[in-house]
Design an enzyme around this catalytic site. Sequence first.
Site, PDB file in Angstrom:
ATOM      1  N   PRO A   1     -20.848  25.579 -44.027  1.00 57.38           N
ATOM      2  CG  PRO A   1     -19.224  26.276 -42.874  1.00 57.38           C
ATOM      3  CD  PRO A   1     -20.753  26.282 -42.895  1.00 57.38           C
ATOM      4  CD  GLU A   2     -22.714  20.366 -46.354  1.00 63.41           C
ATOM      5  OE1 GLU A   2     -22.777  19.421 -46.045  1.00 63.41           O
ATOM      6  OE2 GLU A   2     -23.625  21.148 -46.109  1.00 63.41           O
TER       7      GLU A   2
ATOM      8  CE  LYS B   1     -23.829  19.125 -43.124  1.00 56.96           C
ATOM      9  NZ  LYS B   1     -25.419  19.453 -43.398  1.00 56.96           N
TER      10      LYS B   1
ATOM     11  CG  ASN C   1     -21.689   6.718  -9.220  1.00 57.09           C
ATOM     12  OD1 ASN C   1     -22.784   6.694  -8.922  1.00 57.09           O
ATOM     13  ND2 ASN C   1     -20.750   6.380  -8.176  1.00 57.09           N
TER      14      ASN C   1
ATOM     15  NE  ARG D   1     -20.253   3.554 -11.373  1.00 58.45           N
ATOM     16  CZ  ARG D   1     -19.840   4.679 -11.982  1.00 58.45           C
ATOM     17  NH1 ARG D   1     -20.370   4.838 -13.322  1.00 58.45           N
ATOM     18  NH2 ARG D   1     -18.808   5.353 -11.701  1.00 58.45           N
TER      19      ARG D   1
END
Length: 327
Positions: free
Chosen positions: A2-3, A50, A224, A303
């Site tokens: 299926p496209e 797809k 993190n 962080r």
Amino acid sequence: MPEGPSVRKFHLLTSPFVGQVVAKAGGSSRKINVKDLNALRLQDSQVHGKNLYLAFTAAEDPLGPTAEETVLPREAASGESAPAQEGLAQVCASHTRPQDEELQELQHSRSEASDAAEGPGNWLRFHFGMFGSIRANEFSRANKANKRGDWKDPTPRLVLHFESGGFLVFYNCRIHWCSSPRADPASDILSVEFHRGQALDALRAPNPICCTLLDQKYFSGLGNIIKNEILYQAKIHPLTQGSLLTLTDLERLLDCAVQFSSDWLHSKLHGKRLHPQIYQKEQCPLGHAVMKGTFGPPRGFKRLTWWCPQCQPLVLPGNGDPSLCRE
Ligand SMILES: [Zn+2]
């Protein structure tokens, strides 16, 4: 196969079920444990290329991330949405004055708060084969006899019965958990297509290991909390340069990353809370005092990082000076 347009049609079939809770899951898929989907809420449905992506969350988890939150932390981790951190100097916990730390805490509170909702992704990726399809509220019936003359209906890979009474049936597709619809499967720590060789090459760079781990180009889905926890598990100091670590150390770190993320995903899908060993802790599980610092590229996103100096000794290069994260 299926496209795109067919997959978009499949997407339309799933949309009415977004927000509903899975009452019963079944099907022949052995790539995932279909029983894991019982009692989960279908949170989002997206099409990329797809592939169809469905997000699930624990139905009874009031702290569960919204569809929006599952997207935002990843952008934060890649540094795109952190202009406030611009210009902040790299600091080590040992050099940090209390008032600086308070300021950084404040500036990072938004991103750290989102860590709680971050975690590994909780998306199912559906890749449709040549005869792949989705049916809503009906099963596919045999339209001709097989070679033995039996009129045997196709076997669904996955059937999701929802509390509303409706159901979705998935045929001839490959189904895997993944971190995010936008993740490249080769760099997605939750994907079966995760490329260990590519990840090891990235970790071997002469860059602090805590910065490499957050590079979404190589470790999509790694945030993190995972960074802090797996560095503790692997007994590696966050500022150790990857180039100074042995291949065995790096392999162990990768094993920890993959195992920790899939364990976290599993407990998250069952509405259980994560119990970190080092993240936001004052003591490690062995009772040692934990250090805290803010690390990141000189002009990038910093962080908060926690580590135990006894369990995670720093491996220094010849000049004894840990270098900054590269940009
Ligand atoms: Zn310790």
